[in-house]
Scaffold this motif. Structure first.
Motif, PDB file in Angstrom:
ATOM      1  N   TRP B 178       0.828  -1.202   0.000  1.00 23.33           N
ATOM      2  CA  TRP B 178       0.000   0.000   0.000  1.00 23.33           C
ATOM      3  C   TRP B 178       0.868   1.260   0.000  1.00 23.33           C
ATOM      4  O   TRP B 178       0.580   2.227  -0.704  1.00 23.33           O
ATOM      5  N   GLN B 181       2.199   1.963  -3.439  1.00 23.04           N
ATOM      6  CA  GLN B 181       1.172   2.553  -4.306  1.00 23.04           C
ATOM      7  C   GLN B 181       0.967   4.026  -3.971  1.00 23.04           C
ATOM      8  O   GLN B 181       0.862   4.882  -4.839  1.00 23.04           O
ATOM      9  N   ASP B 184       3.799   6.045  -5.350  1.00 21.03           N
ATOM     10  CA  ASP B 184       3.712   6.218  -6.795  1.00 21.03           C
ATOM     11  C   ASP B 184       2.641   7.241  -7.160  1.00 21.03           C
ATOM     12  O   ASP B 184       2.761   7.948  -8.146  1.00 21.03           O
ATOM     13  N   ARG B 185       1.596   7.314  -6.329  1.00 18.32           N
ATOM     14  CA  ARG B 185       0.502   8.229  -6.613  1.00 18.32           C
ATOM     15  C   ARG B 185       0.881   9.666  -6.265  1.00 18.32           C
ATOM     16  O   ARG B 185       0.564  10.595  -6.988  1.00 18.32           O
TER      17      ARG B 185
END
Lengths: 290, 358
Positions: B178, B181, B184-185
């Motif tokens: 998580w 992610q 990366d966001r």
């Protein structure tokens, strides 16, 4: 009580459990001891106070010297307790959150009033401000009265009650460490904001507890206050001193009536203390010690 | 944001915690500081945050020297190992704390603060829990609240101290994925400290291996794993067998095969080519050969751990005190050759050899 008397089979008994007989003996000893040394004297205070009826009791409390003693006691507590709260917070903040030389010495010094006799706690002020002291000429020249007056009573009370708040806060603050403060600072809060929004709420119940013990002691202090008071009726007599004077004058109803006020205050303190311990025990330093 | 660490040292009472560390971290990078306890990784992270002030050296954010700025002025997001959530505040108050304490001029309105905090709670998948107190949350949820709280001040860099240290293995793995992610966001430069090599290798773009207050090696997970620059990195990453050996003109023999000495660190001058050396061989870099081929070194199987895709085997070889750990494919095990007390031949397929000083 059934479980107290039932003897558990050997196989099911835990290693630290004692036999029924030992348990009964221990409980009985404690109960008898409590009754003899705590409950009986307390009951006696009220019995003696009401010996000549409620009228005489109220009359003794309404007497001007008694009222003046109550006012003085409250005044002393109102000045001494907040000052000790400020000191206690500052000292525990320094001890728990910073590393510095002489830290252990400071901790020992804070405990000093606990370990010396209250008479000495009073006598130091007499030696410092009395008529034979170095400061005496200056004080007289400026017409400042410290001994046998309110300032002396406040100083003696502060000295005696000085460790209560700090002692309550230091272990808790040490245990909590500094990461909450670091988090607050990293989020951009100032030192004052951090103290107000993070440090203080983290110790609030321990602080309330410390203030309570400090107040109870400030109201009840006898020895140190007795040395600096001068026992001027209606002027420098606090409640505990007033009880002694009345008793020495064989005014038993008066003495016990005033004593009952002190006893009631003690019971109220005990009640609040019990509630705090029950509700917030995990946030109190003493809760961790027991 | 770019971070430059230039020759940073830190002394605690005479005990050096950092001895001249230099490191460049690119904008948007996800970097792991990996090392055993006492390696100085947390001190380095806290120095970047401003929670620790280096004894010497500089720390630059986008070329601007922040060495003298306090932690509050640096605008960093810091997540503590213990989460350090404010226990007397709700989740919502915790997350909005950084905005609420701003001076009036820059503080958003109450409604904006609330909206922003709720948005962040959605981002960390804790929508609906804003009224809870930290004590009513699980460890993984607390860590996510701590992240949301750190993100609320729109930090220029996210610094995480052992972010998954206090969680159980399953939650750790979920939260790791998580976090990747999330990174990366948001594209936020992120540095995290860990002593768990698996975590560092799986999660980070770049792994900085630290030991005794110095950087041993910085590189991509594949670089540090496949080409360890130092003996320490070789031993620290992966499961390795250690062999004492001798260098002879830059060549050492390990389990019957000869391997060249590892390339010297360019800064350290010519490598010694003769004398005692130490060789590291990973568990999957040893081949088990069947009895018929009669190659390699004879060994006896002492224990077999038949779990998972690769089977771990412990072997005894004459001349070595420690049992040798080998991982073999399951198929080999199922062929029935590997049984406790059976004899086999083994051969090293790869080894990293370092001259042994001192």
């Amino acid at each position: 009580m059934a479980s107290l008397f039932s003897r558990a089979p050997i196989g099911q008994r835990s290693a630290v459990n004692e036999g029924a007989l030992t348990r009964i003996a221990l409980v009985l000893t404690a109960v008898v001891f409590l009754a003899l040394f705590l409950i009986m004297p307390l009951v006696l205070v009220f019995v003696e106070a009401f010996r000549q009826g409620a009228g005489a009791y109220l009359e003794a409390l309404k007497e001007p010297d008694a009222l003046s003693a109550m006012r003085l006691t409250v005044t002393v507590a109102i000045i001494a307790v907040p000052l000790n709260v400020v000191f206690g917070l500052a000292a525990s903040w320094a001890i728990a959150k910073f590393e510095f030389r002489g830290k252990n010495l400071l901790i020992s010094l804070i405990d000093l009033p606990f370990s010396i006799s209250p008479v000495i706690s009073g006598l130091v002020w007499v030696l410092l401000f009395g008529s034979h002291s170095v400061l005496s000429p200056w004080l007289q020249a400026h017409d400042i009265q410290i001994l046998f007056a309110l300032p002396g009573l406040v100083l003696a009370t502060m000295f005696v009650t000085f460790p209560f708040v700090a002692r309550e806060l230091i272990p808790l603050m040490q245990e909590q460490g500094t990461t909450d403060e670091e988090a607050s600072l990293s989020l951009g809060a100032s030192g004052l904001q951090t103290f107000w929004h993070v440090t203080l709420p983290n110790v609030r119940w321990a602080l309330v507890y410390g203030v309570l013990l400090c107040t109870a002691r400030a109201i009840g202090e006898f020895g140190a206050v007795s040395v600096v008071s001068g026992h001027i009726r209606g002027k420098t007599n606090t409640l505990p001193l007033h009880v002694e004077i009345l008793y020495n004058e064989y005014s038993f109803v008066g003495a016990f009536a005033v004593a009952s006020v002190l006893a009631l205050l003690a019971l109220v303190t005990l009640g609040i203390k019990a509630v705090l311990e029950w509700r917030y025990g995990n946030q109190l330093a003493s809760g961790h010690r027991h | 944001m770019r971070i430059s660490i230039r020759n940073v040292t830190k002394q605690f009472d005479r005990f050096p915690a950092l001895g001249g560390v230099s490191l460049e971290i690119g904008s948007g990078e996800l970097v792991a500081l990996l090392g055993p306890s006492g390696s100085g990784k947390t001190t380095l992270l806290r120095s970047i945050a401003g929670l620790e002030h280096p004894s010497s050296g500089q720390i630059l954010f986008d070329g601007e020297d922040v060495s003298n700025l306090s932690v509050g002025q640096r605008r960093i997001g810091f997540a503590f190992q213990s989460y350090a959530l404010f226990r007397h505040m709700t989740v919502l108050s915790n997350v909005s704390f950084g905005l609420k304490v701003r001076p009036r001029k820059t503080r958003p309105s109450r409604a904006e603060i609330r909206a922003r905090a709720l948005e962040l709670l959605d981002l960390v998948q804790l929508g609906g829990l804003e009224g809870r107190f930290p004590s009513q949350l699980s460890g993984g949820q607390r860590q996510r609240v701590a992240l949301a709280r750190a993100l609320a001040i729109e930090p220029r860099v996210l610094l995480l101290d052992e972010p998954f240290g206090a969680l159980d293995a399953k939650v750790r793995k979920e939260l790791r994925r998580w976090l990747r992610q999330l990174h990366d966001r948001l594209g936020l430069t992120t540095i995290f400290v860990t002593h768990d090599q698996e975590e560092a290798l799986e999660l980070a773009d770049r792994v900085v291996v630290m030991n005794k207050g110095e950087i041993e090696q910085a590189g991509t997970p594949v670089e540090v794993y496949d080409d360890p620059a130092t003996a320490f990195v070789s031993e620290f990453l992966g499961t390795v067998n250690t062999f004492q050996t001798t260098l002879n003109d830059g060549i050492a023999e390990v389990l019957g095969t000869e391997f060249p000495v590892a390339d010297a660190d360019p800064g350290e001058g010519p490598q010694r080519r003769h004398g005692p050396a130490i060789a590291y061989v990973r568990t999957h870099e040893i081949e088990l050969l069947s009895r018929e081929r009669a190659e390699g070194i004879p060994a006896i199987v002492r224990a077999v751990f038949p779990f998972g895709g690769a089977i771990r085997v412990e072997l005894a070889v004459e001349g070595y005190d420690m049992p040798i750990q080998v991982e073999v494919p399951r198929a080999f095990f199922e062929a029935g050759e590997v049984q406790v007390n059976s004899g086999l031949f083994i051969r090293a397929t790869n080894a990293r050899v370092f001259p042994q000083y001192n």
